[in-house]
Scaffold this motif. Structure first.
Motif, short mmCIF file in Angstrom:
data_model
loop_
_atom_site.label_atom_id
_atom_site.label_comp_id
_atom_site.label_asym_id
_atom_site.label_seq_id
_atom_site.Cartn_x
_atom_site.Cartn_y
_atom_site.Cartn_z
N CYS A 101 0.81 -1.23 0.00
CA CYS A 101 0.00 0.00 0.00
C CYS A 101 0.84 1.27 0.00
CB CYS A 101 -0.92 0.02 1.21
SG CYS A 101 -2.04 -1.39 1.26
N ILE A 102 0.45 2.15 -0.91
CA ILE A 102 1.01 3.49 -1.01
C ILE A 102 0.25 4.38 -0.04
CG2 ILE A 102 1.35 5.43 -2.59
CD1 ILE A 102 1.03 3.46 -4.94
N TYR A 108 -3.71 5.90 -1.74
CA TYR A 108 -4.14 6.81 -0.67
C TYR A 108 -4.73 8.08 -1.27
CZ TYR A 108 -3.28 10.51 2.87
OH TYR A 108 -3.39 11.58 3.73
N ALA A 109 -5.80 8.58 -0.66
CA ALA A 109 -6.37 9.88 -1.06
C ALA A 109 -7.05 10.48 0.17
CB ALA A 109 -7.36 9.69 -2.21
N ASP A 110 -7.70 11.60 -0.01
CA ASP A 110 -8.26 12.31 1.15
C ASP A 110 -9.64 12.86 0.83
OD1 ASP A 110 -6.98 13.84 3.86
OD2 ASP A 110 -8.70 14.84 2.93
N LEU A 163 -8.20 1.45 -1.18
CA LEU A 163 -8.05 2.90 -1.01
C LEU A 163 -8.04 3.25 0.46
CD1 LEU A 163 -8.00 5.87 -2.02
CD2 LEU A 163 -10.52 5.81 -1.92
N LYS A 164 -6.95 3.87 0.91
CA LYS A 164 -6.94 4.46 2.25
C LYS A 164 -7.38 5.90 2.07
CE LYS A 164 -3.80 5.92 5.97
NZ LYS A 164 -2.52 5.69 6.66
N PHE A 165 -8.49 6.28 2.72
CA PHE A 165 -9.09 7.59 2.51
C PHE A 165 -8.96 8.40 3.80
CE2 PHE A 165 -12.93 9.90 0.50
CZ PHE A 165 -12.13 10.46 -0.49
N LEU A 212 -11.05 -2.36 -1.72
CA LEU A 212 -11.16 -2.36 -0.25
C LEU A 212 -11.07 -0.91 0.23
CD1 LEU A 212 -9.41 -5.01 1.94
CD2 LEU A 212 -9.76 -2.69 2.76
N TYR A 213 -11.98 -0.54 1.12
CA TYR A 213 -12.12 0.87 1.49
C TYR A 213 -11.73 1.07 2.96
CZ TYR A 213 -14.59 5.43 1.65
OH TYR A 213 -14.94 6.76 1.76
#
Ligand code: GAL
Length: 430
Positions: free
Chosen positions: A79-80, A123-125, A156-158, A187-188
């Motif tokens: 994971c990035i 990764y996003a925000d 996605l790591k949000f 996967l969220y």
């Protein structure tokens, strides 16, 4: 209460509080590697090419994961985290990877990760900007979800920086829908409750319906005080957060920092044991290219991973504390129980703890089979409720055991007892 009503209560207590996000993912706590704690926002590839956030880092990590037994042990997602994108969106408004550090782009990187039988996380925000100041997804949820799907991203790591707290729920829910609408299973991983707690108690039913896991508390650091603070927060809020966990959705106490600089070996064992008891995602943030053999053995310990990945998917509780010991217990499939005894006294030498004092030990009537997993693997054989087994626990270390009831008659009783323990939510003081 009638028998039928009683049964209903028991059945409802046995299943998690709410429906999980229905994307078929995270049926067991996610396992993998995530760059943040160890590599942070190191974008200086000129002077530190080996450790900067670039495609090489993830490719090398994937190579090692395959070669060194990580993939076989169950670690699957590479994971990035933050700091991967360019500061500008492209002409179509899409996020793009920093061209210097990711010359092949994310799609190529995903292909590479997939060709190794692994999965790629990004990764996003939810807000205007990421925590490190890169473009946020606010106003672009559909576009970004589609971009990630087009790149064949798997997770996605949000994050939740730079967002109006009152709009967090709406933002996280809309991104969940946008991901779902792409048709690609992604996967969220959310940070919704972490950012919402200062405002109000989060709605864990809604969170479980929206996310596959969710951060509740501060970022983990490479220190025992950080790991302890996460355990303390979790125990203090367990009545609220534990019932929300189950197949498809998990509480996320943040990354494993095992194999870095800040934890003694005993403390590393404590993190591994307690993360398994908490049914936490096992996302390592370390340098797998250079990790000491003891840390590697611990992270790949099959017996601990089996507890983490137990098919029943129930998160454990802290069930007792006193005399500078904490007992944490997790119900496992086949009526087994995992018990962790943490020695919180940070002075002196190993201290003995009578495992018969653990609240869950009641499953040892008439008999049980006990296996010690940490600090050493040891079959402790058949025991009874009256047995006095003293386990030795080092300062800031943890003894981890599994207990298997022997009589099938007792199995039924044990189930009821467990529910009783949890419903009463009493903390025995040792
Ligand atoms: C934090 C987040 C960390 C990491 C960091 C990146 O808010 O909790 O896990 O993602 O942002 O900037």
């Amino acid at each position: 209460m009638s028998r039928a009503a009683c049964l209903l209560v028991i059945i409802s207590l046995m299943s998690p509080a709410a429906e999980a996000l229905d994307n078929g993912l995270a049926l067991k706590p996610t396992m993998g590697w995530l760059h943040w704690e160890r590599f942070m926002c190191n974008i200086d590839c000129d002077t530190d090419p080996n450790n900067c956030i670039s495609e090489h880092l993830y490719m090398q990590m994937a190579d090692v994961m395959v070669k060194e037994g990580w993939k076989e042990a169950g670690y699957e997602y590479v994971c990035i985290d933050d700091c991967w994108p360019s500061h500008q969106r492209d002409a179509q408004g899409r996020l793009q990877a920093d061209p210097k550090r990711f010359p092949g782009g994310i799609k190529k990187l995903a292909d590479y990760i997939h060709s190794n039988g692994l999965k790629l996380g990004i990764y996003a925000d939810v807000g205007d900007k990421t925590c490190a100041g890169y473009p946020g997804s606010l106003g672009y949820y559909e576009k970004d979800a589609q971009t990630f799907a087009d790149w064949d991203v798997d997770l996605l790591k949000f994050d939740g920086c730079f967002m109006n707290r009152a709009l967090l729920g709406e933002g996280y829910t809309n991104m969940s829908k946008a991901l779902n609408n792409t048709g690609r299973p992604i996967l969220y991983s959310c940070e919704w409750p972490l950012y919402e707690w200062p405002l109000k108690q989060p709605n864990y039913t809604a969170i479980r319906e929206t996310c596959n896991h969710w951060r509740n508390f501060d970022d983990v650091f490479d220190s025992w005080s950080s790991v302890k603070s996460i355990l303390d927060w979790t125990a203090a809020h367990q009545d609220i957060i534990v019932p929300a966990a189950g197949p498809g959705g998990w509480n996320d106490p943040d990354m494993l920092v095992i194999g870095n600089f800040g934890l003694s070996h005993d403390q590393q064992e404590s993190q591994m044991a307690l993360w398994a008891i908490m049914a936490s995602p096992l996302l390592m943030s370390n340098d797998l290219r250079d990790i000491c053999p003891r840390s590697k053995e611990l992270l790949q310990n099959k017996r601990i991973i089996d507890i983490s990945q137990d098919s029943m998917g129930k998160q454990g509780y802290r069930t007792a504390k006193g005399n500078n010991f904490e007992v944490w217990e997790r119900p496992l499939s086949k009526n087994r129980l995992a018990v962790a005894v943490l020695n919180k006294l940070e002075t002196g030498g190993p201290r003995g703890f009578n495992i018969g004092a653990a609240p869950g030990w009641k499953i040892c009537g008439p008999q049980c089979n006990v296996t010690q997993i940490l600090p050493q693997y040891k079959e402790m054989g058949v025991q009874t409720q009256q047995s006095k087994i003293i386990v030795s626990v080092n300062p800031s270390g943890t003894a981890l055991l599994t207990v298997t009831p022997i009589s099938s008659d007792f199995t039924r009783l044990h189930k009821l007892n467990w529910q009783g323990t949890f419903v009463r939510r009493k903390h025995t003081i040792l």
